[in-house]
Design a protein around this motif. Structure first.
Motif, PDB file in Angstrom:
ATOM      1  N   ARG A   1      38.492  51.180  36.335  1.00 46.61           N
ATOM      2  CA  ARG A   1      38.949  52.117  37.472  1.00 46.61           C
ATOM      3  C   ARG A   1      38.274  53.741  36.538  1.00 46.61           C
ATOM      4  O   ARG A   1      37.332  53.929  36.520  1.00 46.61           O
ATOM      5  N   ASP A   2      38.041  53.459  38.179  1.00 47.49           N
ATOM      6  CA  ASP A   2      37.263  54.657  38.906  1.00 47.49           C
ATOM      7  C   ASP A   2      37.853  55.373  39.662  1.00 47.49           C
ATOM      8  O   ASP A   2      39.269  55.873  39.770  1.00 47.49           O
ATOM      9  N   ASP A   3      37.915  56.159  41.561  1.00 48.83           N
ATOM     10  CA  ASP A   3      38.767  56.941  41.859  1.00 48.83           C
ATOM     11  C   ASP A   3      39.693  55.951  41.976  1.00 48.83           C
ATOM     12  O   ASP A   3      41.258  56.097  42.276  1.00 48.83           O
ATOM     13  N   LYS A   4      39.514  54.293  43.085  1.00 52.64           N
ATOM     14  CA  LYS A   4      40.240  53.539  42.784  1.00 52.64           C
ATOM     15  C   LYS A   4      40.240  52.217  41.259  1.00 52.64           C
ATOM     16  O   LYS A   4      39.130  52.822  40.726  1.00 52.64           O
ATOM     17  N   ILE A   5      40.871  52.065  41.786  1.00 54.65           N
ATOM     18  CA  ILE A   5      40.966  50.583  40.601  1.00 54.65           C
ATOM     19  C   ILE A   5      40.670  49.377  41.368  1.00 54.65           C
ATOM     20  O   ILE A   5      41.504  48.999  42.157  1.00 54.65           O
TER      21      ILE A   5
ATOM     22  N   ASN B   1      35.466  52.555  32.085  1.00 56.09           N
ATOM     23  CA  ASN B   1      36.616  52.183  32.265  1.00 56.09           C
ATOM     24  C   ASN B   1      37.417  51.136  32.548  1.00 56.09           C
ATOM     25  O   ASN B   1      36.793  50.773  33.963  1.00 56.09           O
TER      26      ASN B   1
ATOM     27  N   GLN C   1      40.218  47.818  31.529  1.00 59.63           N
ATOM     28  CA  GLN C   1      41.447  47.342  31.674  1.00 59.63           C
ATOM     29  C   GLN C   1      41.891  45.664  32.039  1.00 59.63           C
ATOM     30  O   GLN C   1      41.197  45.279  32.782  1.00 59.63           O
TER      31      GLN C   1
ATOM     32  N   PHE D   1      39.989  45.859  40.978  1.00 62.57           N
ATOM     33  CA  PHE D   1      40.985  44.371  39.840  1.00 62.57           C
ATOM     34  C   PHE D   1      39.949  42.885  40.177  1.00 62.57           C
ATOM     35  O   PHE D   1      39.110  42.943  41.911  1.00 62.57           O
TER      36      PHE D   1
ATOM     37  N   PHE E   1      43.849  39.565  34.230  1.00 63.90           N
ATOM     38  CA  PHE E   1      42.663  40.612  35.249  1.00 63.90           C
ATOM     39  C   PHE E   1      41.714  41.358  34.757  1.00 63.90           C
ATOM     40  O   PHE E   1      42.349  41.967  33.306  1.00 63.90           O
TER      41      PHE E   1
ATOM     42  N   ASN F   1      49.958  45.524  30.360  1.00 72.84           N
ATOM     43  CA  ASN F   1      48.704  45.965  29.617  1.00 72.84           C
ATOM     44  C   ASN F   1      48.156  45.294  28.186  1.00 72.84           C
ATOM     45  O   ASN F   1      49.261  45.236  27.785  1.00 72.84           O
TER      46      ASN F   1
ATOM     47  N   TYR G   1      43.326  48.978  26.681  1.00 69.42           N
ATOM     48  CA  TYR G   1      41.942  49.804  27.496  1.00 69.42           C
ATOM     49  C   TYR G   1      40.726  49.857  26.947  1.00 69.42           C
ATOM     50  O   TYR G   1      40.838  50.419  25.809  1.00 69.42           O
TER      51      TYR G   1
ATOM     52  N   LYS H   1      39.480  38.619  40.986  1.00 70.43           N
ATOM     53  CA  LYS H   1      40.878  38.004  41.307  1.00 70.43           C
ATOM     54  C   LYS H   1      41.611  36.945  40.136  1.00 70.43           C
ATOM     55  O   LYS H   1      42.070  35.998  40.690  1.00 70.43           O
TER      56      LYS H   1
ATOM     57  N   LEU I   1      52.770  42.932  35.639  1.00 69.46           N
ATOM     58  CA  LEU I   1      51.589  43.221  34.995  1.00 69.46           C
ATOM     59  C   LEU I   1      51.692  43.476  33.282  1.00 69.46           C
ATOM     60  O   LEU I   1      52.017  44.421  33.867  1.00 69.46           O
TER      61      LEU I   1
ATOM     62  N   PHE J   1      44.690  42.451  31.413  1.00 71.75           N
ATOM     63  CA  PHE J   1      46.365  42.337  32.318  1.00 71.75           C
ATOM     64  C   PHE J   1      46.448  40.746  31.870  1.00 71.75           C
ATOM     65  O   PHE J   1      45.316  40.298  32.507  1.00 71.75           O
TER      66      PHE J   1
END
Lengths: 112, 106
Positions: free
Chosen positions: B90-94, B31, B33, B96, B86, B45, B48, B98, B43, B35
């Protein structure tokens, strides 16, 4: 089109005040997130929620709490604001885990 | 967890130039993305793109998950392209990166 709305664009609060940052999304998204963004540190996850009444700590939860009583609304609470919480706060939502993130416009909070 | 590294950290270009921004991952991703954060902090999109190539006007992105990288191409840059780009996994959290700060000169 997904709309994520943050209640304030700019906010100035005093040290010790209780601060509420509100975020609402209009697309029945399950997941919602709160980030803060600071120069040189990028976006850091404060709290997230995968469903109503659920909440999970992110990477920097200290000094913050959250509330998700309704699916469309995710509130970030600073119980006693401090100057080191001066930052840009960004709310995001996604339909389900793994689906694209959509961000609000951000709230620039200054604590004096 | 997965580490996300973006390069270059800063890029200054003349209007009309083309640019390539890179995002490297420490492990394979499914996953991804891209931005754009404009100078007002919004921010937006862009793509994806877990794998393959997508195009949207002057922007396109390619992700090669097996090689652990993604590229964002901006052609015929305009001053409105300025800002920070950026990538995020995306996993359980996202997670980013730097960011790459892009400044397009008129």
């Amino acid at each position: 089109d997904v709309k994520v709305t943050q209640s304030s664009r700019y906010l100035v609060k005093r040290t010790g005040e209780k601060v509420f940052l509100e975020c609402v999304q209009d697309m029945d998204h399950e997941n919602m997130f709160w980030y803060r963004q600071d120069p040189g540190l990028g976006l850091r996850l404060i709290y997230f929620s995968y469903d109503v009444k659920m909440k999970e700590k992110g990477d920097i939860p200290e000094g913050y709490s959250v509330s998700r009583e309704k699916k469309e609304r995710f509130s970030l609470i600073l119980e006693s604001a401090s100057t080191n919480q001066t930052s840009m706060y960004l709310c995001a939502s996604s339909l389900v885990r793994g689906s694209p993130l959509h961000f609000g416009n951000g709230t620039r909070l200054t604590v004096t | 967890g997965i580490q996300v590294e973006q390069s270059p950290p800063d890029l200054i270009l003349q209007e009309g130039a083309n640019s390539t921004l890179r995002c490297n991952f420490s492990d394979s991703v499914n996953n991804l993305q891209w931005f754009h954060q404009n100078p007002w902090g919004q921010l937006i999109n862009l793509f994806y793109i877990p794998s393959g190539t997508k195009q949207n006007g002057r922007l396109s992105a390619t992700t090669v998950a097996t090689e652990r990288y993604s590229l964002l191409y901006i052609s015929s840059s305009q001053t409105t392209d300025s800002g920070v780009y950026f990538c995020a996994h995306r996993d359980d959290k996202i997670i980013f990166g730097k960011g790459t700060r892009l400044h397009i000169l008129p």
